[in-house]
Design a protein around this motif. Sequence first.
Motif, PDB file in Angstrom:
ATOM      1  N   LYS A  61       0.888  -1.369   0.101  1.00  0.00           N
ATOM      2  CA  LYS A  61      -0.421  -0.089  -0.021  1.00  0.00           C
ATOM      3  C   LYS A  61       0.782   1.553   0.091  1.00  0.00           C
ATOM      4  CE  LYS A  61      -3.473   2.193   3.025  1.00  0.00           C
ATOM      5  NZ  LYS A  61      -4.504   2.109   4.068  1.00  0.00           N
ATOM      6  N   ARG A  62       2.231   1.299   0.363  1.00  0.00           N
ATOM      7  CA  ARG A  62       2.440   2.789   0.995  1.00  0.00           C
ATOM      8  C   ARG A  62       4.009   2.877  -0.165  1.00  0.00           C
ATOM      9  NH1 ARG A  62      -0.197   5.479   3.991  1.00  0.00           N
ATOM     10  NH2 ARG A  62      -1.221   4.251   5.843  1.00  0.00           N
ATOM     11  N   SER A  63       4.371   1.958  -0.393  1.00  0.00           N
ATOM     12  CA  SER A  63       5.235   1.337  -2.056  1.00  0.00           C
ATOM     13  C   SER A  63       5.161   1.089  -3.126  1.00  0.00           C
ATOM     14  CB  SER A  63       6.849   1.218  -1.261  1.00  0.00           C
ATOM     15  OG  SER A  63       7.587   1.339  -2.508  1.00  0.00           O
ATOM     16  N   PRO A  64       4.083   1.093  -3.835  1.00  0.00           N
ATOM     17  CA  PRO A  64       3.666  -0.105  -4.450  1.00  0.00           C
ATOM     18  C   PRO A  64       5.011  -0.391  -5.696  1.00  0.00           C
ATOM     19  CG  PRO A  64       1.897   1.831  -5.315  1.00  0.00           C
ATOM     20  CD  PRO A  64       2.768   1.647  -3.845  1.00  0.00           C
ATOM     21  N   GLY A  65       4.927  -1.676  -6.584  1.00  0.00           N
ATOM     22  CA  GLY A  65       5.550  -1.673  -7.134  1.00  0.00           C
ATOM     23  C   GLY A  65       6.551  -2.817  -7.684  1.00  0.00           C
ATOM     24  N   PHE A  66       7.035  -3.190  -8.325  1.00  0.00           N
ATOM     25  CA  PHE A  66       8.427  -3.994  -8.682  1.00  0.00           C
ATOM     26  C   PHE A  66       9.475  -3.901  -7.974  1.00  0.00           C
ATOM     27  CE2 PHE A  66       5.995  -4.504 -12.991  1.00  0.00           C
ATOM     28  CZ  PHE A  66       5.458  -6.050 -12.510  1.00  0.00           C
ATOM     29  N   SER A  67       9.778  -4.761  -7.027  1.00  0.00           N
ATOM     30  CA  SER A  67      11.065  -5.048  -6.427  1.00  0.00           C
ATOM     31  C   SER A  67      12.764  -4.029  -6.841  1.00  0.00           C
ATOM     32  CB  SER A  67      11.717  -5.986  -5.736  1.00  0.00           C
ATOM     33  OG  SER A  67      11.564  -7.243  -6.638  1.00  0.00           O
ATOM     34  N   GLN A  68      12.455  -4.992  -8.297  1.00  0.00           N
ATOM     35  CA  GLN A  68      13.939  -3.397  -8.607  1.00  0.00           C
ATOM     36  C   GLN A  68      13.874  -2.836  -9.638  1.00  0.00           C
ATOM     37  OE1 GLN A  68      14.413  -6.474 -12.581  1.00  0.00           O
ATOM     38  NE2 GLN A  68      13.690  -4.893 -13.997  1.00  0.00           N
ATOM     39  N   GLU A  69      12.613  -1.861  -9.261  1.00  0.00           N
ATOM     40  CA  GLU A  69      12.818  -0.774  -9.110  1.00  0.00           C
ATOM     41  C   GLU A  69      12.539   0.398  -8.291  1.00  0.00           C
ATOM     42  OE1 GLU A  69      10.296  -0.085 -13.207  1.00  0.00           O
ATOM     43  OE2 GLU A  69       9.084  -0.732 -12.055  1.00  0.00           O
TER      44      GLU A  69
END
Length: 360
Positions: A61-69
């Motif tokens: 919820k706080r930091s959505p997105g792919f881990s490599q980004e």
Amino acid sequence: LTGSSLRGALAAKYTRSGGSPEDKIFQLLFISHPVNFTNLLPINNAAGISRVLPLTSVSCKRSPGFSQEDKHGVSDTLVYKFAQRNRLKTDNNSLCSVAECKNDINAFSGFWNGNIDSPQEIKTSIRFQRHTGIDRTTGTVAYQRFFITQEMADFHKNPVSGKYVQQWLSGSIYINDEQIEALAPLLSGPVFAGASRTRGRGEIELSIEAEETTAHLPDVVDWDRKFKNRIKTIAMNEVPSDLSAGLYFSITLESDAILIDRFLRPSAEISFPFDNIVPVLKVARSQVIRGWQSAWGLSKPDDISLSMGSVYLLRYMGNDMEGLQEVLSNTAINGIGLRREEGFGRISICDPLHIQEEVI
């Protein structure tokens, strides 16, 4: 850019250049054997490809997105929904997997490059235009007449370099040699699509790269094996007794799909011309499709569709694997439902995101 807008733009260009709807070329491309114009999705470079994230994908919820980004990663919940349907106890997947975060996870939608090993979210730059209404009597700004329009910008910010680069869109269609030859002249020069064209918006350049190919169909048997292993892992080996029976596979809508039953009523079920395919569960969302028919000068009839990203889990209980592969391959090429020539009903089969064990 929707397939409906693309199709209308090319048809309008043909008629403006002196063509007629009765012409052989117009009939070939749009009427008798129409090309199924796909939606053109955003990509980060001219050689890339874009996929729709399934509705089962989630992220922090706080930091959505792919881990490599440098985000907290994306995972998929299809196996958990299957476990819930069968009342299996599973580990807790409702919190972010990052140890120092542990915030709730929410649905994560949009587009990505479809690469499990190097995932990347794909976004477009949206520009908002603010307008005031004009009083026709006084010619001045009208009282309480203010509105905002949004448009896709022609440039977007590259997530790697941070520089602004040309916005590219991409899609795939299956056409024969005769249709390619008829379509080629329409792709030369600019094409105008979308709204506010008289104000200079909607100018696009199109190109096509033709190659002999068939629908890329993943290894359904391997996907089924990994899916069942994933169920056993999250359910701590407490699985339904009939899990091993049949072959599981998934279908993800890459575009909105307009489905109807045999009584022509809106439906949320996918039907195959093949026996022994049993629906297991679906994660779907509906919406109303509206549009404008320029040739009529009228709005199109409203249709109820299933949104892109909707996911179906099905099970095949037969033994004809060659027949199943052929049916799935033909469905991936031809699509499902109504108005497929406008880009509706495009699907992908056995999305690898559903069986990915680690957060990516």
